[in-house]
Design a protein around this motif. Structure first.
Motif, PDB file in Angstrom:
ATOM      1  N   HIS A  81       7.415  18.836 -10.065  1.00 55.38           N
ATOM      2  CA  HIS A  81       7.593  19.275  -8.676  1.00 55.38           C
ATOM      3  C   HIS A  81       7.709  18.018  -7.815  1.00 55.38           C
ATOM      4  O   HIS A  81       6.709  17.358  -7.535  1.00 55.38           O
ATOM      5  N   HIS A  82       8.911  17.695  -7.433  1.00 55.29           N
ATOM      6  CA  HIS A  82       9.199  16.402  -6.827  1.00 55.29           C
ATOM      7  C   HIS A  82       9.388  16.492  -5.314  1.00 55.29           C
ATOM      8  O   HIS A  82      10.131  17.348  -4.834  1.00 55.29           O
ATOM      9  N   PRO A  83       8.726  15.589  -4.582  1.00 51.61           N
ATOM     10  CA  PRO A  83       8.843  15.608  -3.118  1.00 51.61           C
ATOM     11  C   PRO A  83      10.171  15.026  -2.654  1.00 51.61           C
ATOM     12  O   PRO A  83      10.810  14.253  -3.365  1.00 51.61           O
ATOM     13  N   GLU A  84      10.541  15.396  -1.463  1.00 50.99           N
ATOM     14  CA  GLU A  84      11.623  14.711  -0.763  1.00 50.99           C
ATOM     15  C   GLU A  84      10.891  13.706   0.119  1.00 50.99           C
ATOM     16  O   GLU A  84       9.955  14.070   0.843  1.00 50.99           O
ATOM     17  N   TRP A  85      11.275  12.447   0.047  1.00 52.72           N
ATOM     18  CA  TRP A  85      10.534  11.444   0.802  1.00 52.72           C
ATOM     19  C   TRP A  85      11.385  10.258   1.185  1.00 52.72           C
ATOM     20  O   TRP A  85      12.472  10.059   0.648  1.00 52.72           O
ATOM     21  N   SER A  86      10.847   9.494   2.121  1.00 53.45           N
ATOM     22  CA  SER A  86      11.488   8.238   2.503  1.00 53.45           C
ATOM     23  C   SER A  86      10.394   7.223   2.779  1.00 53.45           C
ATOM     24  O   SER A  86       9.252   7.572   3.083  1.00 53.45           O
ATOM     25  N   ASN A  87      10.762   5.968   2.654  1.00 51.22           N
ATOM     26  CA  ASN A  87       9.825   4.871   2.871  1.00 51.22           C
ATOM     27  C   ASN A  87      10.525   3.773   3.658  1.00 51.22           C
ATOM     28  O   ASN A  87      11.611   3.344   3.297  1.00 51.22           O
ATOM     29  N   VAL A  88       9.901   3.367   4.751  1.00 50.08           N
ATOM     30  CA  VAL A  88      10.340   2.205   5.507  1.00 50.08           C
ATOM     31  C   VAL A  88       9.094   1.356   5.748  1.00 50.08           C
ATOM     32  O   VAL A  88       8.173   1.783   6.452  1.00 50.08           O
ATOM     33  N   TYR A  89       9.059   0.211   5.113  1.00 47.50           N
ATOM     34  CA  TYR A  89       7.951  -0.739   5.163  1.00 47.50           C
ATOM     35  C   TYR A  89       6.611  -0.035   4.902  1.00 47.50           C
ATOM     36  O   TYR A  89       6.303   0.273   3.762  1.00 47.50           O
ATOM     37  N   GLN A 128       0.826  -1.208   0.000  1.00 50.13           N
ATOM     38  CA  GLN A 128       0.000   0.000   0.000  1.00 50.13           C
ATOM     39  C   GLN A 128       0.859   1.257   0.000  1.00 50.13           C
ATOM     40  O   GLN A 128       0.556   2.226  -0.703  1.00 50.13           O
ATOM     41  N   ALA A 129       1.925   1.240   0.787  1.00 51.24           N
ATOM     42  CA  ALA A 129       2.824   2.400   0.839  1.00 51.24           C
ATOM     43  C   ALA A 129       3.467   2.635  -0.531  1.00 51.24           C
ATOM     44  O   ALA A 129       3.534   3.777  -1.006  1.00 51.24           O
ATOM     45  N   TRP A 130       3.925   1.568  -1.160  1.00 50.06           N
ATOM     46  CA  TRP A 130       4.588   1.689  -2.461  1.00 50.06           C
ATOM     47  C   TRP A 130       3.611   2.152  -3.544  1.00 50.06           C
ATOM     48  O   TRP A 130       3.949   2.987  -4.384  1.00 50.06           O
ATOM     49  N   ALA A 131       2.382   1.645  -3.511  1.00 50.08           N
ATOM     50  CA  ALA A 131       1.374   2.070  -4.486  1.00 50.08           C
ATOM     51  C   ALA A 131       1.085   3.565  -4.336  1.00 50.08           C
ATOM     52  O   ALA A 131       0.956   4.295  -5.329  1.00 50.08           O
ATOM     53  N   PHE A 132       0.987   4.016  -3.106  1.00 47.91           N
ATOM     54  CA  PHE A 132       0.773   5.432  -2.808  1.00 47.91           C
ATOM     55  C   PHE A 132       1.915   6.268  -3.396  1.00 47.91           C
ATOM     56  O   PHE A 132       1.684   7.273  -4.086  1.00 47.91           O
ATOM     57  N   MET A 133       3.136   5.844  -3.173  1.00 47.72           N
ATOM     58  CA  MET A 133       4.293   6.576  -3.691  1.00 47.72           C
ATOM     59  C   MET A 133       4.305   6.571  -5.221  1.00 47.72           C
ATOM     60  O   MET A 133       4.668   7.578  -5.843  1.00 47.72           O
ATOM     61  N   SER A 134       3.890   5.473  -5.815  1.00 47.34           N
ATOM     62  CA  SER A 134       3.855   5.385  -7.284  1.00 47.34           C
ATOM     63  C   SER A 134       2.875   6.387  -7.869  1.00 47.34           C
ATOM     64  O   SER A 134       3.164   7.038  -8.880  1.00 47.34           O
ATOM     65  N   ARG A 135       1.709   6.542  -7.237  1.00 49.04           N
ATOM     66  CA  ARG A 135       0.728   7.516  -7.705  1.00 49.04           C
ATOM     67  C   ARG A 135       1.302   8.931  -7.599  1.00 49.04           C
ATOM     68  O   ARG A 135       1.131   9.755  -8.498  1.00 49.04           O
ATOM     69  N   ILE A 136       1.965   9.196  -6.497  1.00 52.66           N
ATOM     70  CA  ILE A 136       2.565  10.526  -6.304  1.00 52.66           C
ATOM     71  C   ILE A 136       3.645  10.782  -7.351  1.00 52.66           C
ATOM     72  O   ILE A 136       3.746  11.884  -7.890  1.00 52.66           O
ATOM     73  N   ALA A 137       4.450   9.770  -7.647  1.00 58.55           N
ATOM     74  CA  ALA A 137       5.537   9.932  -8.613  1.00 58.55           C
ATOM     75  C   ALA A 137       5.013  10.364  -9.981  1.00 58.55           C
ATOM     76  O   ALA A 137       5.613  11.227 -10.635  1.00 58.55           O
ATOM     77  N   LEU A 138       3.896   9.803 -10.398  1.00 64.15           N
ATOM     78  CA  LEU A 138       3.323  10.175 -11.697  1.00 64.15           C
ATOM     79  C   LEU A 138       2.873  11.632 -11.710  1.00 64.15           C
ATOM     80  O   LEU A 138       3.119  12.359 -12.673  1.00 64.15           O
TER      81      LEU A 138
END
Length: 99
Positions: free
Chosen positions: A58-66, A41-51
């Motif tokens: 305009h690109h976010p600064e972000w991190s993902n842990v699990y 779910q976290a990765w899918a969320f990030m993928s939507r944001i990336a598009l």
């Protein structure tokens, strides 16, 4: 085209509509931590944001842990928060309403 930073009162007023987003102590960025059920779910969320980030350039600064995604938004062109950050945060929030 010059990108203008928002004034502190503008930042505070606009953040009212973005629950959970916090102004950093420097007042030059906003951030929020998102928690999901799992990594997928976290990765899918990030993928939507990336598009959207690519579309907006305009690109976010972000991190993902699990299942945790931390996002920081600032406009590097003005070294502060601009309307572009508010627009990006609003788009990010719209993804949560669809899940």
């Amino acid at each position: 085209m010059a990108i203008n930073p928002l004034s502190r009162p503008e930042k505070k007023k606009l953040l009212v509509n973005l629950p959970g987003w916090a102004l950093e102590e420097s007042s030059k960025a906003i951030r929020k931590i998102f928690i999901f059920a799992d990594f997928n779910q976290a990765w899918a969320f990030m993928s939507r944001i990336a598009l959207v980030a690519e579309q907006m350039n305009h690109h976010p600064e972000w991190s993902n842990v699990y299942n945790k995604v931390e996002i920081r938004l600032t406009t590097h062109d003005c070294n502060d928060i601009s309307i572009r950050d508010i627009e990006m945060a609003t788009r990010i929030e719209s993804f949560l309403k669809k899940t």
